[in-house]
Write an enzyme that holds these catalytic residues in place. Structure first.
Site, short mmCIF file in Angstrom:
data_model
loop_
_atom_site.label_atom_id
_atom_site.label_comp_id
_atom_site.label_asym_id
_atom_site.label_seq_id
_atom_site.Cartn_x
_atom_site.Cartn_y
_atom_site.Cartn_z
N GLY A 142 0.80 -1.23 0.00
CA GLY A 142 0.00 0.00 0.00
C GLY A 142 0.83 1.28 0.00
N ILE A 143 0.36 2.25 0.74
CA ILE A 143 0.99 3.58 0.78
C ILE A 143 2.40 3.48 1.35
CG2 ILE A 143 0.84 5.88 1.83
CD1 ILE A 143 -2.26 5.55 1.74
N TYR B 40 -11.42 5.16 14.00
CA TYR B 40 -10.37 5.51 13.03
C TYR B 40 -10.18 7.03 12.96
CZ TYR B 40 -8.00 5.57 8.44
OH TYR B 40 -7.12 5.77 7.40
N GLY C 117 -1.32 1.30 9.80
CA GLY C 117 -2.66 1.67 10.26
C GLY C 117 -3.69 0.63 9.87
N LYS D 242 -6.84 9.25 13.87
CA LYS D 242 -6.18 10.08 12.87
C LYS D 242 -6.18 11.56 13.29
CE LYS D 242 -5.02 6.77 10.08
NZ LYS D 242 -3.59 6.46 9.87
P1 NDP Z 1 -3.03 -1.21 3.82
O1 NDP Z 1 -4.13 -1.90 4.54
O2 NDP Z 1 -2.81 -1.46 2.38
O3 NDP Z 1 -1.64 -1.45 4.59
C1 NDP Z 1 -1.57 -1.26 5.97
C2 NDP Z 1 -0.14 -1.42 6.40
O4 NDP Z 1 -0.06 -1.21 7.81
C3 NDP Z 1 0.41 -2.81 6.12
O5 NDP Z 1 1.75 -2.71 5.77
C4 NDP Z 1 0.25 -3.49 7.47
O6 NDP Z 1 1.18 -4.54 7.69
C5 NDP Z 1 0.56 -2.35 8.39
N1 NDP Z 1 0.06 -2.57 9.74
C6 NDP Z 1 -1.22 -2.63 10.16
N2 NDP Z 1 -1.26 -2.87 11.48
C7 NDP Z 1 0.02 -2.96 11.91
C8 NDP Z 1 0.63 -3.21 13.16
N3 NDP Z 1 -0.08 -3.42 14.27
N4 NDP Z 1 1.97 -3.23 13.22
C9 NDP Z 1 2.71 -3.05 12.12
N5 NDP Z 1 2.20 -2.83 10.90
C10 NDP Z 1 0.86 -2.79 10.80
O7 NDP Z 1 -3.29 0.34 4.10
P2 NDP Z 1 -2.92 1.64 3.29
O8 NDP Z 1 -1.62 1.47 2.60
O9 NDP Z 1 -4.10 2.06 2.54
O10 NDP Z 1 -2.76 2.66 4.51
C11 NDP Z 1 -1.52 3.10 5.00
C12 NDP Z 1 -1.78 4.26 5.96
O11 NDP Z 1 -2.44 5.29 5.25
C13 NDP Z 1 -2.68 3.89 7.13
O12 NDP Z 1 -2.26 4.56 8.28
C14 NDP Z 1 -4.03 4.41 6.69
O13 NDP Z 1 -4.86 4.70 7.77
C15 NDP Z 1 -3.63 5.65 5.92
N6 NDP Z 1 -4.62 6.12 4.97
C16 NDP Z 1 -5.06 5.32 3.94
C17 NDP Z 1 -6.00 5.81 3.06
C18 NDP Z 1 -6.53 5.01 1.91
O14 NDP Z 1 -7.45 5.48 1.24
N7 NDP Z 1 -6.00 3.84 1.60
C19 NDP Z 1 -6.55 7.16 3.21
C20 NDP Z 1 -6.02 7.91 4.31
C21 NDP Z 1 -5.09 7.39 5.14
P3 NDP Z 1 0.79 -6.08 7.27
O15 NDP Z 1 0.73 -6.11 5.78
O16 NDP Z 1 1.92 -6.88 7.77
O17 NDP Z 1 -0.52 -6.35 7.90
#
Ligand code: NDP
Length: 234
Positions: free
Chosen positions: A13-14, A140, A77, A144
């Site tokens: 992801g991001i 959430y 997240g 944030k």
């Molecule tokens: P994804 O669900 O694609 O990826 C989430 C990432 O966070 C994964 O790498 C996951 O690891 C990791 N993660 C989650 N929980 C934990 C934890 N307890 N410890 C360590 N790593 C963890 O999400 P996005 O890429 O979409 O989101 C990335 C960030 O951007 C987040 O904070 C999200 O809230 C924020 N965001 C996203 C938006 C969107 O539209 N997508 C919009 C606004 C903000 P693993 O793969 O190992 O589970």
């Protein structure tokens, strides 16, 4: 000089887009992952941000590989959406523990070595909904919004030491997190975005790269929307 960078949740992801962007700019990047395999071509360290011991171990491995961490991106997240009357306490606290307390654990571990270096960049990944609110996402959105107060307070604590702290607030980005929404929900969100489309993760990553760069030397305590106009600058 090659900088040591740590991106949490950098395996997809991001976070992965941010890690790739910074690596392409010449940084030595470590990414954390919880499950599965680390991404190819990046130094991966296993870490669950709900554990201080894990966060500490991840920093130690990144430091051993690349030196003191100069740039930290708190990106990990989760969402656990439901309307408040149905929301169990642990559904609320789990999201806070990962998104907000997780960023606290990461920033806290990052700060001491940065103080010694007298430079550093901390970027917190928030969300448009932290400021606009979102039905079904009280947990959430609270996490944030919390990052904004946390980041701005930390920016005040660290400003005199050459360390900047900024918050990026993405809108609707095409990742696994938003892929769970059905087509009708996605279409409804798209309609409310002036640019009329979802963001690619790379569009968020480029802003993080800027905030982590020398070009952003006079920016701290800022909340930068990357949302296609969804929040209209909040
Ligand atoms: P994804 O669900 O694609 O990826 C989430 C990432 O966070 C994964 O790498 C996951 O690891 C990791 N993660 C989650 N929980 C934990 C934890 N307890 N410890 C360590 N790593 C963890 O999400 P996005 O890429 O979409 O989101 C990335 C960030 O951007 C987040 O904070 C999200 O809230 C924020 N965001 C996203 C938006 C969107 O539209 N997508 C919009 C606004 C903000 P693993 O793969 O190992 O589970």
């Amino acid at each position: 000089m090659v900088r040591s960078v740590l991106v949490t949740g950098g395996n997809r992801g991001i976070g992965l887009a941010i890690a790739r962007e910074l690596a392409a700019a010449g940084d030595a990047v470590a990414v954390t992952y919880r499950s599965g395999e680390p991404p190819e071509g990046l130094f991966g360290v296993r870490c669950d941000v709900t554990s201080s011991a894990d966060v500490d171990a991840a920093f130690e491995k990144a430091e051993a590989e690349h030196g003191p961490v100069e740039v930290v991106v708190a990106n990990a997240g989760i969402t656990k959406d439901t309307l408040l009357p149905m929301m169990k306490e642990e559904t609320f606290t789990d999201v806070i523990d990962t998104n907000l307390t997780g960023a606290y654990r990461v920033a806290k571990r990052a700060v001491r070595p940065m103080l010694r270096l007298r430079r550093g960049r901390i970027v917190l990944i928030s969300s448009v909904v932290g400021l606009s609110g979102s039905a079904g996402q009280t947990n959430y959105a609270a996490s944030k919004a919390g990052l904004v107060g946390f980041g701005r307070s930390l920016a005040r604590e660290l400003g005199s030491r050459g360390i900047t702290v900024n918050v990026v607030a993405p809108g609707f980005v095409e990742t696994d997190m938003t892929a769970v929404l059905d087509e009708a929900q996605q279409e409804q969100i798209r309609k409310s975005i002036p640019l009329g489309r979802q963001a690619q993760a790379e569009e968020v990553a480029r802003v993080v790269r800027f905030l982590a760069s020398d070009d952003a030397s006079y920016i701290t305590g800022a909340v930068i929307p990357v949302d296609g106009g969804l929040g209209m600058g909040h």
